[in-house]
Design a protein around this motif. Structure first.
Motif, PDB file in Angstrom:
ATOM      1  N   HIS A 170       0.850  -1.186   0.000  1.00 14.67           N
ATOM      2  CA  HIS A 170       0.000   0.000   0.000  1.00 14.67           C
ATOM      3  C   HIS A 170       0.885   1.235   0.000  1.00 14.67           C
ATOM      4  O   HIS A 170       2.049   1.178   0.400  1.00 14.67           O
ATOM      5  CB  HIS A 170      -0.912   0.042   1.240  1.00 14.67           C
ATOM      6  CG  HIS A 170      -1.857  -1.106   1.333  1.00 14.67           C
ATOM      7  ND1 HIS A 170      -1.533  -2.282   1.990  1.00 14.67           N
ATOM      8  CD2 HIS A 170      -3.114  -1.268   0.857  1.00 14.67           C
ATOM      9  CE1 HIS A 170      -2.549  -3.119   1.904  1.00 14.67           C
ATOM     10  NE2 HIS A 170      -3.522  -2.528   1.221  1.00 14.67           N
ATOM     11  N   THR A 171       0.324   2.362  -0.431  1.00  9.22           N
ATOM     12  CA  THR A 171       1.074   3.613  -0.332  1.00  9.22           C
ATOM     13  C   THR A 171       0.974   4.147   1.094  1.00  9.22           C
ATOM     14  O   THR A 171       0.091   3.748   1.867  1.00  9.22           O
ATOM     15  CB  THR A 171       0.540   4.676  -1.300  1.00  9.22           C
ATOM     16  OG1 THR A 171      -0.781   5.074  -0.882  1.00  9.22           O
ATOM     17  CG2 THR A 171       0.505   4.155  -2.734  1.00  9.22           C
ATOM     18  N   ASN A 173      -0.032   7.066   1.957  1.00 10.74           N
ATOM     19  CA  ASN A 173      -1.309   7.749   2.104  1.00 10.74           C
ATOM     20  C   ASN A 173      -2.449   6.757   2.329  1.00 10.74           C
ATOM     21  O   ASN A 173      -3.325   6.979   3.181  1.00 10.74           O
ATOM     22  CB  ASN A 173      -1.593   8.599   0.868  1.00 10.74           C
ATOM     23  CG  ASN A 173      -2.915   9.315   0.957  1.00 10.74           C
ATOM     24  OD1 ASN A 173      -3.108  10.187   1.792  1.00 10.74           O
ATOM     25  ND2 ASN A 173      -3.852   8.948   0.094  1.00 10.74           N
ATOM     26  N   GLN A 174      -2.452   5.665   1.589  1.00  8.72           N
ATOM     27  CA  GLN A 174      -3.501   4.654   1.780  1.00  8.72           C
ATOM     28  C   GLN A 174      -3.477   4.101   3.196  1.00  8.72           C
ATOM     29  O   GLN A 174      -4.535   3.945   3.828  1.00  8.72           O
ATOM     30  CB  GLN A 174      -3.319   3.528   0.765  1.00  8.72           C
ATOM     31  CG  GLN A 174      -3.666   3.905  -0.661  1.00  8.72           C
ATOM     32  CD  GLN A 174      -3.253   2.848  -1.672  1.00  8.72           C
ATOM     33  OE1 GLN A 174      -2.354   2.040  -1.406  1.00  8.72           O
ATOM     34  NE2 GLN A 174      -3.889   2.842  -2.828  1.00  8.72           N
ATOM     35  N   LYS A 177      -4.729   6.799   5.700  1.00  7.14           N
ATOM     36  CA  LYS A 177      -6.179   7.015   5.642  1.00  7.14           C
ATOM     37  C   LYS A 177      -6.926   5.894   6.367  1.00  7.14           C
ATOM     38  O   LYS A 177      -8.026   6.111   6.890  1.00  7.14           O
ATOM     39  CB  LYS A 177      -6.636   7.115   4.181  1.00  7.14           C
ATOM     40  CG  LYS A 177      -6.269   8.443   3.517  1.00  7.14           C
ATOM     41  CD  LYS A 177      -6.764   8.531   2.091  1.00  7.14           C
ATOM     42  CE  LYS A 177      -8.265   8.759   2.030  1.00  7.14           C
ATOM     43  NZ  LYS A 177      -8.632  10.104   2.523  1.00  7.14           N
ATOM     44  N   LYS A 178      -6.332   4.715   6.406  1.00  5.16           N
ATOM     45  CA  LYS A 178      -6.938   3.620   7.174  1.00  5.16           C
ATOM     46  C   LYS A 178      -6.725   3.809   8.673  1.00  5.16           C
ATOM     47  O   LYS A 178      -7.545   3.399   9.487  1.00  5.16           O
ATOM     48  CB  LYS A 178      -6.345   2.284   6.734  1.00  5.16           C
ATOM     49  CG  LYS A 178      -6.800   1.817   5.355  1.00  5.16           C
ATOM     50  CD  LYS A 178      -6.211   0.448   5.034  1.00  5.16           C
ATOM     51  CE  LYS A 178      -6.685  -0.050   3.681  1.00  5.16           C
ATOM     52  NZ  LYS A 178      -6.130  -1.403   3.367  1.00  5.16           N
ATOM     53  N   TYR A 201       1.870   9.784  -1.799  1.00  6.98           N
ATOM     54  CA  TYR A 201       0.826   9.186  -2.626  1.00  6.98           C
ATOM     55  C   TYR A 201       1.391   8.131  -3.573  1.00  6.98           C
ATOM     56  O   TYR A 201       0.642   7.465  -4.291  1.00  6.98           O
ATOM     57  CB  TYR A 201       0.093  10.284  -3.403  1.00  6.98           C
ATOM     58  CG  TYR A 201      -0.502  11.323  -2.481  1.00  6.98           C
ATOM     59  CD1 TYR A 201      -1.738  11.127  -1.879  1.00  6.98           C
ATOM     60  CD2 TYR A 201       0.209  12.475  -2.154  1.00  6.98           C
ATOM     61  CE1 TYR A 201      -2.269  12.061  -1.001  1.00  6.98           C
ATOM     62  CE2 TYR A 201      -0.313  13.417  -1.279  1.00  6.98           C
ATOM     63  CZ  TYR A 201      -1.548  13.204  -0.699  1.00  6.98           C
ATOM     64  OH  TYR A 201      -2.064  14.127   0.184  1.00  6.98           O
TER      65      TYR A 201
END
Length: 489
Positions: A170-171, A173-174, A177-178, A201
């Protein structure tokens, strides 16, 4: 007869390498193109203000201390530092401010009060950061990735079993956000991608290892400023008998029968038993190694971001500002799109202000502050930097004025500017990139040059453009990894 080692460049890794090789019994000579040691870790003084030029965050101080212990010296006799109570002060234009307290509980409470984020989310995120560090630091920070022994030991096996939890898929940012419900906190933790010149990102969530260093291990300030790191290591190296030749650029690494025999510098040949290159890897292959086989895949990798820095003497004190301050852009994703895709500077950049006079009062006149004012910018691809600098200066001043409710322009009484072109000129960093190759993909760690040459015997590499990467701790570790490959003289 005592064996000799030549080191090209006296950046922080070159200084550390000189100390480690002197300790191993080598006669060490360092050739430096500049008139001073330290590379990016230098200083300037203008109109009564002193500024640390380059790296401004200090973590893992034990890596500096170790060099003194290795030499049977007491670190405190050369170099002192203190842990910060507040790692950074964050500002948004809507008036929101967050103090990133070093104490995890205090930080969790601050984020709850200011942003409405549950403390459990902070604790979980910092625990995950510690988890990544525990499993990856022994591999990626303390060993060569280019030796089979790195991949068949117990640390490697432990990491293999945890691959799904190390952020590779995953990035950043991903992942953030989680982890968080509030966009401002996502932005705050996304910022850690900039610590090695990356885009949150694009870069893998593995880089969420970085908050562990600040929050779980601590951020520090040297009592005499960041340049004191350079000064103390230079003093130690000279005490150990290391010879420095300043203002002496190396013209060529001399290779005979695939063995490094020494260097050409100051118009003559200097023989040695081994050569250590602390110069940027890309520029080294373009110049002093241009006659040797080129690692084309590594040389063609995208480069990290660069920086535009305004060193401002400010004739006023701002009590709301700390040592480290961030004034966030309103559209973070757009900012990184401008840097890495459009290769220009957006009109609303995130502004970092480092003010050492908060802790070291003599860095500025009474009632004044020394502002190291920086934005992340693309590396040099031939842009019109005079135009970009002029526009960015206006954008930065407007950003500061809106966020701090002030008029900063009349308060600026001293100014120096560092841009990607001057960074490349002063430090020989390819394209003015601060951290060598970019880390914007999951394989980036494997796309850095090894700490040794696989084709030229007796040639070694250290510094921010090779494994394990840029920044003070990693540069120091690159010197350690490299020196561990070299037998005692």
């Amino acid at each position: 007869m005592q064996k000799k080692a030549i080191i090209i460049g006296s950046g922080i890794a070159g200084l550390a390498a000189s100390i480690r090789l002197a300790h191993k019994g080598y006669q060490v000579e360092v050739f430096e193109a500049n008139s001073y040691p330290g590379g990016k870790l230098s200083e300037i003084s203008i109109k009564g203000y002193r500024f640390d030029c380059g790296p401004s965050l200090f973590t893992l101080p034990e890596e500096v201390d170790e060099l003194f212990h290795l030499s049977d010296k007491t670190p405190e006799d050369y170099f002192r530092y203190q842990q910060l109570d507040v790692n950074c002060h964050y500002f948004w234009e809507d008036g929101t401010t967050v103090q990133a307290y070093a104490d995890r509980n205090d930080f969790s409470q601050e984020v709850l009060e200011k942003l409405g984020e549950e403390p459990s989310h902070i604790n979980a995120a910092l625990d995950r950061s510690a988890f990544i560090y525990k499993h990856l630091a022994p591999l990626f920070m303390h060993r060569s990735l280019h030796k089979w022994s790195t991949w068949i030991n117990k640390d490697a096996i432990k990491a293999y079993l945890k691959l799904g939890k190390l952020g590779l898929f995953h990035t950043m940012n991903q992942a953030n956000k989680k982890q968080f419900s509030q966009d401002k906190l996502v932005q705050l933790f996304n910022r850690y991608a900039t610590y090695n010149g990356s885009d949150p990102y694009q870069t893998p969530a593995t880089l969420n290892i970085i908050p562990h260093l600040e929050f779980n291990r601590g951020a520090y300030f040297p009592s005499k400023g960041m340049h004191a790191i350079t000064q103390s290591l230079y003093a130690l190296a000279t005490e150990l008998g290391v010879n420095f030749s300043f203002g002496t650029p190396v013209e060529k690494i001399v290779v005979e029968k695939q063995h490094a025999k020494g260097v050409l510098a100051a118009g003559r040949f200097h023989a040695s038993d081994l050569v250590v290159n602390n110069m940027d890897m890309v520029n080294a292959y373009k110049t002093i190694l241009k006659d040797q086989a080129q690692p084309k895949k590594l040389l063609q990798q995208p480069k990290s971001s660069s920086a535009l820095i305004f060193y401002w003497g400010i004739k006023k004190e701002f009590p709301e500002l700390d040592l480290h301050n961030i004034l966030f852009s309103e559209n973070y994703k757009q900012e990184f799109d401008h840097i890495f895709n459009k290769q220009i500077i957006c009109e609303d950049p995130t502004v970092y202000i480092n003010i050492t006079s908060v802790y070291k009062k003599d860095d500025a006149p009474d009632g004044c502050m020394n502002w190291f004012t920086m934005i992340n910018v693309p590396n040099n691809q031939g842009q019109d930097w005079d135009l970009l600098k002029a526009k960015a200066r206006i954008s930065i001043i407007n950003k500061i004025n809106r966020t701090l409710k002030t008029d900063i322009e009349p308060l600026i009484e001293a100014e120096e500017i560092l841009d990607p072109v001057s960074i490349e000129t002063k430090t020989s960093s390819a394209n003015g990139a601060l951290y060598g190759n970019s880390s914007n993909n999951r394989y980036a760690a494997f796309l850095r040059h090894a700490n040794y040459s696989s084709s030229i015997k007796g040639l070694y590499f250290c510094g921010g453009s090779v494994h394990p990467g840029g920044g003070i701790p990693l540069c120091l570790l690159s010197a350690k990894i490299m020196s561990n490959m070299i037998p005692k003289a």
